[in-house]
Design a protein around this motif. Sequence first.
Motif, PDB file in Angstrom:
ATOM      1  N   TRP A   1       0.467  -1.064  -0.217  1.00 17.04           N
ATOM      2  CA  TRP A   1       0.403  -0.170  -0.031  1.00 17.04           C
ATOM      3  C   TRP A   1       1.079   1.225   0.190  1.00 17.04           C
ATOM      4  O   TRP A   1       2.388   1.456   0.889  1.00 17.04           O
ATOM      5  CB  TRP A   1      -1.237   0.035   1.332  1.00 17.04           C
ATOM      6  CG  TRP A   1      -2.043  -1.242   1.120  1.00 17.04           C
ATOM      7  CD1 TRP A   1      -1.638  -2.477   1.988  1.00 17.04           C
ATOM      8  CD2 TRP A   1      -3.135  -1.083   0.769  1.00 17.04           C
ATOM      9  NE1 TRP A   1      -2.814  -3.487   1.871  1.00 17.04           N
ATOM     10  CE2 TRP A   1      -3.934  -2.470   1.191  1.00 17.04           C
ATOM     11  CE3 TRP A   1      -3.580  -0.100  -0.420  1.00 17.04           C
ATOM     12  CZ2 TRP A   1      -4.814  -2.645   0.216  1.00 17.04           C
ATOM     13  CZ3 TRP A   1      -4.896  -0.869  -0.778  1.00 17.04           C
ATOM     14  CH2 TRP A   1      -5.244  -1.936  -1.063  1.00 17.04           C
ATOM     15  N   LYS A   2       0.649   1.747  -0.609  1.00 14.23           N
ATOM     16  CA  LYS A   2       1.670   3.138  -0.681  1.00 14.23           C
ATOM     17  C   LYS A   2       0.310   4.145  -0.489  1.00 14.23           C
ATOM     18  O   LYS A   2      -0.638   5.258  -0.679  1.00 14.23           O
ATOM     19  CB  LYS A   2       2.253   3.944  -2.077  1.00 14.23           C
ATOM     20  CG  LYS A   2       2.511   5.033  -2.464  1.00 14.23           C
ATOM     21  CD  LYS A   2       3.035   5.175  -3.667  1.00 14.23           C
ATOM     22  CE  LYS A   2       4.463   6.122  -4.327  1.00 14.23           C
ATOM     23  NZ  LYS A   2       4.972   5.859  -4.819  1.00 14.23           N
ATOM     24  N   ARG A   3       0.912   5.352   0.526  1.00 10.78           N
ATOM     25  CA  ARG A   3       0.552   6.265   1.475  1.00 10.78           C
ATOM     26  C   ARG A   3       0.882   7.635   0.637  1.00 10.78           C
ATOM     27  O   ARG A   3       1.719   7.478   0.723  1.00 10.78           O
ATOM     28  CB  ARG A   3      -0.150   6.368   2.901  1.00 10.78           C
ATOM     29  CG  ARG A   3      -0.708   5.408   3.684  1.00 10.78           C
ATOM     30  CD  ARG A   3      -0.438   5.651   4.493  1.00 10.78           C
ATOM     31  NE  ARG A   3      -1.330   6.526   5.222  1.00 10.78           N
ATOM     32  CZ  ARG A   3      -3.142   6.461   5.625  1.00 10.78           C
ATOM     33  NH1 ARG A   3      -3.873   5.045   5.036  1.00 10.78           N
ATOM     34  NH2 ARG A   3      -3.001   7.433   5.684  1.00 10.78           N
ATOM     35  N   LEU A   4       0.232   8.923  -0.163  1.00  9.71           N
ATOM     36  CA  LEU A   4       0.338   9.304  -0.511  1.00  9.71           C
ATOM     37  C   LEU A   4       0.768  10.812   1.036  1.00  9.71           C
ATOM     38  O   LEU A   4      -0.161  10.892   1.548  1.00  9.71           O
ATOM     39  CB  LEU A   4      -0.179   9.937  -1.205  1.00  9.71           C
ATOM     40  CG  LEU A   4      -0.378   9.380  -2.950  1.00  9.71           C
ATOM     41  CD1 LEU A   4      -1.517  10.514  -3.347  1.00  9.71           C
ATOM     42  CD2 LEU A   4       1.035   9.123  -3.540  1.00  9.71           C
ATOM     43  N   ASN A   5       1.526  11.607   1.013  1.00  7.32           N
ATOM     44  CA  ASN A   5       2.481  11.980   1.845  1.00  7.32           C
ATOM     45  C   ASN A   5       1.296  14.086   1.843  1.00  7.32           C
ATOM     46  O   ASN A   5       0.488  14.103   0.517  1.00  7.32           O
ATOM     47  CB  ASN A   5       3.581  12.767   2.461  1.00  7.32           C
ATOM     48  CG  ASN A   5       4.337  13.535   1.120  1.00  7.32           C
ATOM     49  OD1 ASN A   5       3.658  14.239   0.384  1.00  7.32           O
ATOM     50  ND2 ASN A   5       5.488  12.900   0.817  1.00  7.32           N
ATOM     51  N   ASP A   6       0.877  14.709   2.694  1.00 12.02           N
ATOM     52  CA  ASP A   6       0.334  15.858   2.656  1.00 12.02           C
ATOM     53  C   ASP A   6       0.531  17.008   1.273  1.00 12.02           C
ATOM     54  O   ASP A   6      -0.233  17.268   0.688  1.00 12.02           O
ATOM     55  CB  ASP A   6       0.241  16.560   4.049  1.00 12.02           C
ATOM     56  CG  ASP A   6      -0.651  16.182   5.314  1.00 12.02           C
ATOM     57  OD1 ASP A   6      -1.169  15.602   4.654  1.00 12.02           O
ATOM     58  OD2 ASP A   6       0.364  17.004   6.146  1.00 12.02           O
ATOM     59  N   GLU A   7       1.748  16.814   1.257  1.00 16.12           N
ATOM     60  CA  GLU A   7       2.838  17.424  -0.103  1.00 16.12           C
ATOM     61  C   GLU A   7       2.162  17.073  -1.323  1.00 16.12           C
ATOM     62  O   GLU A   7       1.200  17.297  -2.486  1.00 16.12           O
ATOM     63  CB  GLU A   7       3.976  17.869  -0.157  1.00 16.12           C
ATOM     64  CG  GLU A   7       4.281  18.256  -1.238  1.00 16.12           C
ATOM     65  CD  GLU A   7       6.062  18.250  -1.467  1.00 16.12           C
ATOM     66  OE1 GLU A   7       6.962  18.749  -2.016  1.00 16.12           O
ATOM     67  OE2 GLU A   7       6.409  18.180  -0.084  1.00 16.12           O
ATOM     68  N   ALA A   8       2.016  15.869  -1.501  1.00 13.13           N
ATOM     69  CA  ALA A   8       1.759  15.026  -2.543  1.00 13.13           C
ATOM     70  C   ALA A   8      -0.336  14.758  -2.669  1.00 13.13           C
ATOM     71  O   ALA A   8      -0.374  15.318  -4.204  1.00 13.13           O
ATOM     72  CB  ALA A   8       1.996  13.499  -2.321  1.00 13.13           C
ATOM     73  N   ARG A   9      -0.801  15.032  -2.106  1.00 11.89           N
ATOM     74  CA  ARG A   9      -1.564  15.386  -2.079  1.00 11.89           C
ATOM     75  C   ARG A   9      -2.320  16.670  -2.725  1.00 11.89           C
ATOM     76  O   ARG A   9      -3.118  16.375  -3.091  1.00 11.89           O
ATOM     77  CB  ARG A   9      -2.689  14.698  -0.675  1.00 11.89           C
ATOM     78  CG  ARG A   9      -2.650  13.485  -0.054  1.00 11.89           C
ATOM     79  CD  ARG A   9      -3.246  13.249   1.410  1.00 11.89           C
ATOM     80  NE  ARG A   9      -2.954  12.235   1.336  1.00 11.89           N
ATOM     81  CZ  ARG A   9      -3.961  10.750   1.458  1.00 11.89           C
ATOM     82  NH1 ARG A   9      -5.264  11.703   1.399  1.00 11.89           N
ATOM     83  NH2 ARG A   9      -4.288   9.711   2.290  1.00 11.89           N
ATOM     84  N   ALA A  10      -2.033  18.027  -1.969  1.00 10.40           N
ATOM     85  CA  ALA A  10      -2.001  18.965  -2.300  1.00 10.40           C
ATOM     86  C   ALA A  10      -1.597  19.061  -4.013  1.00 10.40           C
ATOM     87  O   ALA A  10      -1.673  19.997  -4.516  1.00 10.40           O
ATOM     88  CB  ALA A  10      -1.024  19.762  -2.100  1.00 10.40           C
ATOM     89  N   GLN A  11      -1.029  18.764  -4.390  1.00 13.06           N
ATOM     90  CA  GLN A  11      -0.303  18.213  -5.837  1.00 13.06           C
ATOM     91  C   GLN A  11      -1.453  17.771  -6.607  1.00 13.06           C
ATOM     92  O   GLN A  11      -1.420  18.393  -7.717  1.00 13.06           O
ATOM     93  CB  GLN A  11       1.077  17.754  -6.187  1.00 13.06           C
ATOM     94  CG  GLN A  11       2.398  18.936  -5.222  1.00 13.06           C
ATOM     95  CD  GLN A  11       3.484  17.789  -5.404  1.00 13.06           C
ATOM     96  OE1 GLN A  11       3.542  16.232  -5.818  1.00 13.06           O
ATOM     97  NE2 GLN A  11       5.001  18.544  -5.605  1.00 13.06           N
ATOM     98  N   VAL A  12      -1.944  16.870  -5.668  1.00 14.43           N
ATOM     99  CA  VAL A  12      -2.844  15.784  -6.626  1.00 14.43           C
ATOM    100  C   VAL A  12      -3.964  16.587  -7.394  1.00 14.43           C
ATOM    101  O   VAL A  12      -4.653  17.147  -8.127  1.00 14.43           O
ATOM    102  CB  VAL A  12      -3.366  14.746  -6.115  1.00 14.43           C
ATOM    103  CG1 VAL A  12      -4.793  14.295  -6.727  1.00 14.43           C
ATOM    104  CG2 VAL A  12      -2.295  13.679  -6.135  1.00 14.43           C
TER     105      VAL A  12
END
Length: 119
Positions: free
Chosen positions: A18-29
Amino acid sequence: MPDDAQTSHAVAAPRRKWKRLNDEARAQVVARYSAGDTTTTLAKDYDVAKSTIIGILRANNVVVRRQPMTSDQVSQAARLYESGLYLSQVAEALSVNQETMRVAIMKAGVEIRPATGAE
């Protein structure tokens, strides 16, 4: 026999990573989606499931655009419909909206049969 002697020798299936995206990646998404990137593109770029991307967007109160069928889904829908299934059966089998599926297979050149009971 002792309990440990009764253990199976079956090989365990590999565990999904499972890969969890960090807050920065979530904001980029969120930013990329808002700029026009598709959920499919984002899922591939971040190596996560499309449902993960949609979940991130919804968690950030982003209105998710209509999710078109993939070319594989359209091909499968066409095959199922041409095999004799009804539109509703094909849509249910693929877990897609019936009208979305009907339009997609028509665009792919599939001739739609008259409605049941039509003369």
